[in-house]
Design a protein around this motif. Sequence first.
Motif, PDB file in Angstrom:
ATOM      1  N   ALA A  25       0.977  -1.283  -0.082  1.00 42.90           N
ATOM      2  CA  ALA A  25       0.215  -0.278  -0.450  1.00 42.90           C
ATOM      3  C   ALA A  25       1.002   1.616  -0.212  1.00 42.90           C
ATOM      4  CB  ALA A  25      -1.043   0.270   1.263  1.00 42.90           C
ATOM      5  N   VAL A  26       0.812   1.856  -0.923  1.00 42.83           N
ATOM      6  CA  VAL A  26       1.691   3.615  -1.035  1.00 42.83           C
ATOM      7  C   VAL A  26       0.689   4.354  -0.431  1.00 42.83           C
ATOM      8  CG1 VAL A  26       3.119   4.576  -2.581  1.00 42.83           C
ATOM      9  CG2 VAL A  26       3.367   2.653  -2.902  1.00 42.83           C
ATOM     10  N   VAL A  27       1.473   4.433   0.707  1.00 43.59           N
ATOM     11  CA  VAL A  27       1.044   6.681   1.264  1.00 43.59           C
ATOM     12  C   VAL A  27       0.874   6.938   0.649  1.00 43.59           C
ATOM     13  CG1 VAL A  27      -0.847   6.710   3.232  1.00 43.59           C
ATOM     14  CG2 VAL A  27      -0.277   4.746   2.647  1.00 43.59           C
ATOM     15  N   THR A  28       0.479   8.235   0.000  1.00 43.48           N
ATOM     16  CA  THR A  28       1.667   9.728   0.188  1.00 43.48           C
ATOM     17  C   THR A  28       0.549  10.977   0.561  1.00 43.48           C
ATOM     18  OG1 THR A  28       1.694   8.323  -2.273  1.00 43.48           O
ATOM     19  CG2 THR A  28       2.442  11.435  -2.007  1.00 43.48           C
ATOM     20  N   PRO A  29       1.198  11.240   1.697  1.00 44.26           N
ATOM     21  CA  PRO A  29       1.006  12.043   2.336  1.00 44.26           C
ATOM     22  C   PRO A  29       1.151  13.506   1.769  1.00 44.26           C
ATOM     23  CG  PRO A  29       2.338  11.750   4.261  1.00 44.26           C
ATOM     24  CD  PRO A  29       2.230  10.899   2.310  1.00 44.26           C
ATOM     25  N   GLU A  30       0.542  14.632   1.650  1.00 44.75           N
ATOM     26  CA  GLU A  30       1.180  15.722   0.992  1.00 44.75           C
ATOM     27  C   GLU A  30       1.043  17.223   2.099  1.00 44.75           C
ATOM     28  OE1 GLU A  30       0.997  18.607  -2.721  1.00 44.75           O
ATOM     29  OE2 GLU A  30       0.694  16.544  -2.769  1.00 44.75           O
ATOM     30  N   GLY A  31       2.050  17.347   2.217  1.00 48.16           N
ATOM     31  CA  GLY A  31       1.734  19.319   2.935  1.00 48.16           C
ATOM     32  C   GLY A  31       2.147  18.599   4.056  1.00 48.16           C
ATOM     33  N   GLU A  32       1.676  19.489   5.724  1.00 55.49           N
ATOM     34  CA  GLU A  32       1.732  19.453   6.752  1.00 55.49           C
ATOM     35  C   GLU A  32       1.352  18.700   8.115  1.00 55.49           C
ATOM     36  OE1 GLU A  32       1.718  23.390   8.348  1.00 55.49           O
ATOM     37  OE2 GLU A  32       3.043  23.812   6.265  1.00 55.49           O
ATOM     38  N   ASP A  51      -7.156  -3.837   5.560  1.00 58.46           N
ATOM     39  CA  ASP A  51      -7.506  -5.129   4.678  1.00 58.46           C
ATOM     40  C   ASP A  51      -6.386  -5.564   3.655  1.00 58.46           C
ATOM     41  OD1 ASP A  51      -9.465  -3.008   4.021  1.00 58.46           O
ATOM     42  OD2 ASP A  51      -8.866  -1.546   2.802  1.00 58.46           O
ATOM     43  N   GLY A  52      -6.037  -5.942   4.754  1.00 52.58           N
ATOM     44  CA  GLY A  52      -4.541  -7.171   4.217  1.00 52.58           C
ATOM     45  C   GLY A  52      -2.891  -6.620   3.425  1.00 52.58           C
ATOM     46  N   TYR A  53      -2.926  -5.234   3.569  1.00 55.98           N
ATOM     47  CA  TYR A  53      -1.629  -4.746   3.323  1.00 55.98           C
ATOM     48  C   TYR A  53      -0.712  -4.021   4.268  1.00 55.98           C
ATOM     49  CZ  TYR A  53      -3.796  -4.489  -2.014  1.00 55.98           C
ATOM     50  OH  TYR A  53      -4.525  -4.439  -2.701  1.00 55.98           O
ATOM     51  N   SER A  54       0.119  -5.034   4.124  1.00 51.53           N
ATOM     52  CA  SER A  54       1.011  -5.325   6.038  1.00 51.53           C
ATOM     53  C   SER A  54       1.912  -4.890   5.536  1.00 51.53           C
ATOM     54  CB  SER A  54       0.872  -6.301   6.991  1.00 51.53           C
ATOM     55  OG  SER A  54       2.161  -7.471   5.654  1.00 51.53           O
ATOM     56  N   ARG A  55       2.212  -4.596   4.291  1.00 54.01           N
ATOM     57  CA  ARG A  55       3.464  -3.736   3.946  1.00 54.01           C
ATOM     58  C   ARG A  55       3.402  -2.072   3.849  1.00 54.01           C
ATOM     59  NH1 ARG A  55       7.208  -2.131  -0.545  1.00 54.01           N
ATOM     60  NH2 ARG A  55       9.790  -2.822   0.023  1.00 54.01           N
ATOM     61  N   LEU A  56       3.640  -1.463   4.363  1.00 57.39           N
ATOM     62  CA  LEU A  56       3.215  -0.001   4.633  1.00 57.39           C
ATOM     63  C   LEU A  56       4.203   0.840   3.273  1.00 57.39           C
ATOM     64  CD1 LEU A  56       1.260   0.915   7.176  1.00 57.39           C
ATOM     65  CD2 LEU A  56       0.570  -0.317   4.987  1.00 57.39           C
ATOM     66  N   VAL A  57       4.387   1.126   2.406  1.00 54.65           N
ATOM     67  CA  VAL A  57       5.450   2.861   1.640  1.00 54.65           C
ATOM     68  C   VAL A  57       4.593   3.993   1.948  1.00 54.65           C
ATOM     69  CG1 VAL A  57       6.888   3.090  -0.065  1.00 54.65           C
ATOM     70  CG2 VAL A  57       6.073   0.673   0.425  1.00 54.65           C
ATOM     71  N   VAL A  58       5.620   4.214   2.628  1.00 57.75           N
ATOM     72  CA  VAL A  58       4.857   6.115   3.173  1.00 57.75           C
ATOM     73  C   VAL A  58       5.568   7.059   2.074  1.00 57.75           C
ATOM     74  CG1 VAL A  58       4.123   7.662   4.325  1.00 57.75           C
ATOM     75  CG2 VAL A  58       3.851   5.001   5.351  1.00 57.75           C
ATOM     76  N   ASP A  59       4.701   6.881   1.150  1.00 60.42           N
ATOM     77  CA  ASP A  59       5.879   8.227  -0.029  1.00 60.42           C
ATOM     78  C   ASP A  59       6.106   9.902   0.666  1.00 60.42           C
ATOM     79  OD1 ASP A  59       7.167  10.067  -2.049  1.00 60.42           O
ATOM     80  OD2 ASP A  59       5.962   9.085  -3.488  1.00 60.42           O
ATOM     81  N   CYS A  60       6.874   9.682   0.998  1.00 64.72           N
ATOM     82  CA  CYS A  60       7.470  10.832   2.210  1.00 64.72           C
ATOM     83  C   CYS A  60       7.899  12.166   1.033  1.00 64.72           C
ATOM     84  CB  CYS A  60       8.795  10.825   2.802  1.00 64.72           C
ATOM     85  SG  CYS A  60       7.632  10.112   4.270  1.00 64.72           S
ATOM     86  N   LEU A  90       9.658   4.366   4.211  1.00 67.18           N
ATOM     87  CA  LEU A  90       9.975   5.371   4.110  1.00 67.18           C
ATOM     88  C   LEU A  90      10.256   6.073   3.168  1.00 67.18           C
ATOM     89  CD1 LEU A  90       9.923   6.495   8.214  1.00 67.18           C
ATOM     90  CD2 LEU A  90       8.322   5.830   6.807  1.00 67.18           C
ATOM     91  N   ALA A  91       9.474   6.509   2.446  1.00 70.77           N
ATOM     92  CA  ALA A  91      10.831   7.101   0.566  1.00 70.77           C
ATOM     93  C   ALA A  91      10.998   8.557   0.948  1.00 70.77           C
ATOM     94  CB  ALA A  91      10.426   6.218  -0.446  1.00 70.77           C
ATOM     95  N   GLY A  92      12.249   8.846  -0.213  1.00 68.89           N
ATOM     96  CA  GLY A  92      11.890  10.104  -0.740  1.00 68.89           C
ATOM     97  C   GLY A  92      11.489  11.428   0.832  1.00 68.89           C
ATOM     98  N   MET A  93      12.713  11.177   1.596  1.00 73.02           N
ATOM     99  CA  MET A  93      11.929  12.793   2.612  1.00 73.02           C
ATOM    100  C   MET A  93      12.702  13.238   2.296  1.00 73.02           C
ATOM    101  SD  MET A  93      12.055  10.635   6.547  1.00 73.02           S
ATOM    102  CE  MET A  93      13.106   9.242   6.375  1.00 73.02           C
ATOM    103  N   LEU A  94      12.223  14.656   2.179  1.00 76.67           N
ATOM    104  CA  LEU A  94      12.673  16.100   2.217  1.00 76.67           C
ATOM    105  C   LEU A  94      13.733  16.620   3.762  1.00 76.67           C
ATOM    106  CD1 LEU A  94       9.670  18.017   1.076  1.00 76.67           C
ATOM    107  CD2 LEU A  94      11.348  16.812  -0.340  1.00 76.67           C
ATOM    108  N   PRO A  95      14.659  17.183   3.416  1.00 77.14           N
ATOM    109  CA  PRO A  95      15.268  16.978   4.469  1.00 77.14           C
ATOM    110  C   PRO A  95      14.843  17.620   6.087  1.00 77.14           C
ATOM    111  CG  PRO A  95      16.557  17.959   2.733  1.00 77.14           C
ATOM    112  CD  PRO A  95      15.234  17.491   2.370  1.00 77.14           C
TER     113      PRO A  95
END
Length: 126
Positions: A25-32, A51-60, A90-95
């Motif tokens: 499951a790719v979860v992409t938060p945008e903002g603060e 829903d059965g998606y235990s592998r969570l990828v948070v696109d930061c 966690l992927a692509g974290m801004l500094p």
Amino acid sequence: MDRGMPGSTSRGRLTVDVRHVGISAVVTPEGELDHHTADLLREPLEQSVEDGYSRLVVDCSRLEFCDSTGLNVLLGARLKAEAAGGGVHLAGMLPVVARVFEITGAGAVFTVHDDLDAALRHPSGA
């Protein structure tokens, strides 16, 4: 400065997109991400595990701010995902966001990837 107060429609408000890519499951938060907006991220993370998606990828990559409440949301999601046999990547974290993880040491408990593509290339593992 707007911190996503209820009813706010300005730039600081958090939006969250969820999509499924293979076993992730790719979860992409945008903002603060803060105490005013934390539930906007908590709910889709928890729903993905249910829903059965235990592998969570948070696109930061679009996350502009994260406070301790936001960090706690991610730590809570990590516990639920791991209990279901998965984990949080966690992927692509801004500094500015990466700094929060560095200061608190929380980065050590997550699998951190340079970008979303890298996170999705490594589907094995939690």
